[in-house]
Write a protein that holds these residues in place. Structure first.
Motif, short mmCIF file in Angstrom:
data_model
loop_
_atom_site.label_atom_id
_atom_site.label_comp_id
_atom_site.label_asym_id
_atom_site.label_seq_id
_atom_site.Cartn_x
_atom_site.Cartn_y
_atom_site.Cartn_z
N TYR A 277 -11.09 30.59 2.86
CA TYR A 277 -9.64 30.58 2.76
C TYR A 277 -9.18 29.15 3.00
N ARG A 278 -8.44 28.59 2.02
CA ARG A 278 -8.17 27.15 2.04
C ARG A 278 -6.83 26.79 2.68
N THR A 279 -5.87 27.71 2.64
CA THR A 279 -4.54 27.41 3.17
C THR A 279 -3.97 28.61 3.88
N GLN A 280 -2.93 28.35 4.67
CA GLN A 280 -2.23 29.44 5.35
C GLN A 280 -1.56 30.36 4.34
N ALA A 281 -0.96 29.79 3.33
CA ALA A 281 -0.27 30.60 2.32
C ALA A 281 -1.25 31.49 1.57
N GLU A 282 -2.40 30.95 1.19
CA GLU A 282 -3.40 31.74 0.47
C GLU A 282 -3.92 32.88 1.34
N TRP A 306 -10.17 25.46 7.88
CA TRP A 306 -9.10 25.48 8.89
C TRP A 306 -8.94 24.12 9.56
N PHE A 307 -10.02 23.30 9.54
CA PHE A 307 -9.93 21.98 10.19
C PHE A 307 -10.05 20.82 9.21
N GLY A 308 -9.99 21.08 7.88
CA GLY A 308 -10.10 20.00 6.91
C GLY A 308 -9.85 20.50 5.50
N ASP A 309 -9.81 19.58 4.54
CA ASP A 309 -9.58 19.99 3.16
C ASP A 309 -10.78 19.75 2.27
N GLY A 316 -16.67 19.29 13.05
CA GLY A 316 -16.47 18.75 14.38
C GLY A 316 -15.05 18.34 14.66
N ASN A 317 -14.14 18.47 13.68
CA ASN A 317 -12.74 18.13 13.91
C ASN A 317 -12.11 19.09 14.92
N LEU A 318 -12.30 20.39 14.68
CA LEU A 318 -11.90 21.43 15.64
C LEU A 318 -10.42 21.42 15.97
N ASN A 319 -9.61 20.88 15.06
CA ASN A 319 -8.16 20.95 15.14
C ASN A 319 -7.61 21.40 13.79
N TRP A 320 -6.50 22.12 13.81
CA TRP A 320 -5.93 22.63 12.57
C TRP A 320 -5.56 21.48 11.63
N TYR A 321 -5.88 21.68 10.37
CA TYR A 321 -5.47 20.73 9.33
C TYR A 321 -4.06 21.13 8.91
N ARG A 322 -3.10 20.53 9.57
CA ARG A 322 -1.71 21.01 9.48
C ARG A 322 -1.11 20.90 8.08
N LYS A 323 -1.67 20.02 7.26
CA LYS A 323 -1.14 19.92 5.90
C LYS A 323 -1.26 21.25 5.18
N ASN A 324 -2.36 21.95 5.38
CA ASN A 324 -2.60 23.23 4.71
C ASN A 324 -2.32 24.43 5.61
N GLU A 327 1.73 26.26 10.24
CA GLU A 327 2.16 27.06 11.39
C GLU A 327 1.07 28.08 11.77
N PRO A 328 -0.07 27.62 12.25
CA PRO A 328 -1.15 28.56 12.56
C PRO A 328 -0.76 29.56 13.66
N GLU A 329 0.02 29.12 14.64
CA GLU A 329 0.42 30.03 15.72
C GLU A 329 1.22 31.21 15.16
N LYS A 330 2.14 30.92 14.24
CA LYS A 330 2.94 31.97 13.63
C LYS A 330 2.07 32.89 12.77
N MET A 331 1.15 32.29 12.01
CA MET A 331 0.26 33.09 11.18
C MET A 331 -0.57 34.05 12.03
N ILE A 332 -1.15 33.53 13.12
CA ILE A 332 -1.98 34.35 14.00
C ILE A 332 -1.15 35.49 14.59
N ALA A 333 0.06 35.17 15.03
CA ALA A 333 0.93 36.20 15.62
C ALA A 333 1.34 37.24 14.60
N ASP A 334 1.67 36.79 13.38
CA ASP A 334 2.06 37.74 12.33
C ASP A 334 0.90 38.66 11.96
N PHE A 335 -0.29 38.09 11.85
CA PHE A 335 -1.46 38.93 11.57
C PHE A 335 -1.68 39.95 12.69
#
Length: 600
Positions: A277-282, A306-309, A316-324, A327-335
């Motif tokens: 899964y490449r993006t939050q929208a997808e 989730w951590f790169g494109d 090893g980035n281990l941080n959200w790639y915010r461009k894609n 709003e990961p917090e909102k996505m996780i909560a909505d799921f």
């Protein structure tokens, strides 16, 4: 020149003439002369060990239960350490007796007896009056090699040794004990991601070679009647256990190595995954499509995007790639509101161009070279980077802080990938040894890290941790192994039966596959349908694959209907599957069982 020959006590071969008889006698005498432990000198007690001193070293026997015994060898006579990575159980009090018999001594530990012959020195194991196993030359310890050999009876079948895409009976094979991925594999592959130094006999005994170093098990390939464990070094130790039936044998084995905690109930549902899964929208769109078409989804699993494109340059980035993923917090909560848990992938490497690499250097988390400098692996597929030394406490703490940051965002489970480790050159040094000495327990320590951190910080959470590799006993750390990058083919599907059944009987109850197949191949409705039908009756159901969508909504209407019905059937079986999970936690019984388990 050193000549090593082994004659075992089960040989029943007639000698047709005097010359053959003379040769047999000569070989037997040579065997007695060169055997690692050829003549018993004395016996005594050393703590709770029976100590057997021979002219070539010392063998120690220690009952663990009334049907399980530890056997180890020391060339200098020192007591063995208790630093087993597989066995975490302390020996129970067992009533013991000894009896002098003709030519030797009988050691009795309730149901398990060991007949020790004096000259030549040998061990025979007897369970409830029946001889179950004899050694065949015993231990051999020299620089660069630790081994032990046993005699097999003609009709004996041998199962186990972890993930192998070969028939369940492993007799006639020599199998490497070295975790190694095999991309796009199918039936016939002998080496995969998860080796376990445990075999189970049709005579209802089990042998655990308690040595994680790079080695092999020869199950009658070199000599059809000899089983030999070997490793490049380390402790020469094994455990033998026996039972009246296979459920009893699994109970004893998991008493020694630990049992898995109950899974979160949602883990027994449909866990939807893909590479990737490449993006939050997808991701949001696909999950809604699944739900709108009445396909149950209990979790969505996010791969490396989730951590790169890109597949390269971001491990090893281990941080959200915010461009894609804005709003990961909102996505996780909505799921979560829709009943869908979110699971993230992690890998134990850090690419050298990342900020986390510089931070890792400052915290001394990486493996080193022979000079103690951080080891940069330039052959790592995902980019130049370094492996986290999971054996360092400071490395585990560094790694964990990245887990904890995402857990606080609502992440419900984890997917540990590349944990063999996938790229692990022999000239790497870890804080506890060289790469080939600790390769087999890397994933095991990773499992342990996550398990112990959850126990400390989230004791009320049932851990779900997908893991591609590990060691004997990893089940006690809530490991949920899968069978690696299986080929998307009928051969790949066929291979899953022996792989899953073998791992199940080696204590890893939640073994499963990338349903639908992971690598290569083409979109095939028939293959996908059969694989998903199969997965509905395996411990974990997790459609996953690369290059081709793994969700049933992207297949034909006929395929969708069949898969939908089987997913719903799986959910209707939740009470049954949860009962199997309870049996696994309480007794160590596998969820998926070969026919010989119930019909020996």
């Amino acid at each position: 020149m050193v000549l090593e020959l082994t004659i075992h006590s089960t040989m029943r071969q007639s000698i047709g003439n005097v010359l053959q008889g003379a040769c047999f006698l000569l070989l037997f005498l040579i065997s007695c002369l060169v055997s690692q432990a050829s003549r018993l000198i004395k016996t005594d007690m050393a703590g709770n060990y029976w100590r057997l001193t021979t002219d070539q070293g010392t063998v120690f026997l220690r009952p663990y239960t009334n049907s399980a015994v530890e056997v180890c060898f020391s060339s200098d006579g020192s007591l063995p350490s208790d630093s087993s990575y597989a066995v975490n159980f302390r020996p129970l009090p067992v009533n013991t007796m000894t009896e002098v018999v003709r030519g030797g001594i009988l050691f009795m530990a309730e149901e398990m007896h060991i007949l020790v012959m004096e000259n030549p020195f040998s061990l025979t194991f007897i369970y409830k009056g029946d001889t179950i196993l004899r050694d065949a030359g015993g231990f051999s310890v020299k620089p660069g090699l630790s081994s032990v050999s046993f005699a097999l009876t003609p009709d004996e079948q041998i199962y186990g040794a972890g993930e192998r895409a070969i028939p369940l009976n492993r007799r006639g094979y020599e199998l490497p004990l070295y975790n190694k991925p095999n991309y796009g594999y199918g039936m016939g592959v002998t080496s995969l991601n998860y080796s376990i130094p445990l075999v189970i006999s049709s005579k209802k005994y089990a042998l655990l070679w308690d040595n994680p170093q790079n080695g092999s098990v020869d199950i009658g390939k070199t000599d059809k009647d000899i089983l030999t464990w070997s490793a490049i070094g380390g402790t020469a130790r094994y455990f033998i256990m026996a039972a009246d039936d296979y459920p009893g044998l699994m109970e004893t084995y998991t008493t020694l190595t630990g049992r898995q905690s109950l899974p979160p109930r949602w883990a027994l549902g449909n866990l939807q995954s893909r590479m990737a899964y490449r993006t939050q929208a997808e991701t949001d769109s696909i999950m809604n499509l699944m739900l709108n078409n009445d396909f149950p989804v209990d979790a969505v699993i996010l791969d490396f995007y989730w951590f790169g494109d890109s597949i390269k340059g971001y491990v090893g980035n281990l941080n959200w790639y915010r461009k894609n993923w804005p709003e990961p917090e909102k996505m996780i909560a909505d799921f979560k509101k829709k009943g869908i848990k979110t699971i993230l992938i992690t890998e134990p490497y850090v690419i050298d161009s990342l900020k986390n690499y510089r931070d890792g250097l400052e915290h001394n988390i990486f493996v080193t070279d022979s000079l103690g400098k951080p080891y940069l692996d330039t052959n790592f597929y995902f980019g130049h980077g370094s492996l986290i030394d999971i054996f360092k406490p400071e490395a585990r703490d560094w790694f964990w802080k990245h887990y904890q940051r995402q857990i606080e965002k609502g992440i419900a489970g984890w997917w540990g990938d590349l944990g063999e480790p996938e790229s692990h050159p022999s000239d790497i040094y870890h804080v506890i040894g060289k790469a080939d000495e600790v390769h087999g327990i890397y994933g095991h320590f990773w499992d342990r890290m996550v398990f112990e951190k959850y126990a400390r910080y989230y004791p009320r959470t049932r851990l779900f941790h997908l893991q591609r590799s590990g060691y004997a006993g990893s089940q006690r750390y809530s490991a949920y192994p899968w069978t690696g990058d299986v080929g998307r083919s009928w051969s790949g599907l066929k291979a899953q039966l022996p792989v899953l059944l073998s791992m199940s009987m080696n204590g890893l109850g939640y073994i499963h596959s990338d349903a639908g197949g992971f690598a290569l191949g083409v979109k095939d409705d028939d293959l996908y349908t059969r694989w998903l039908q199969f997965a509905a009756f395996t411990p974990i159901m997790r459609p996953h694959g690369s290059g081709i969508p793994s969700e049933p909504v992207y297949f034909s209407e006929e395929t969708q209907k069949i898969v939908h019905d089987f997913m719903k059937l799986r959910y209707s079986l939740m009470p049954y599957n949860y009962t199997l999970a309870w049996q696994n936690t309480v007794k160590g019984y596998p969820l998926m069982r070969p026919l010989y388990y119930s019909y020996p």
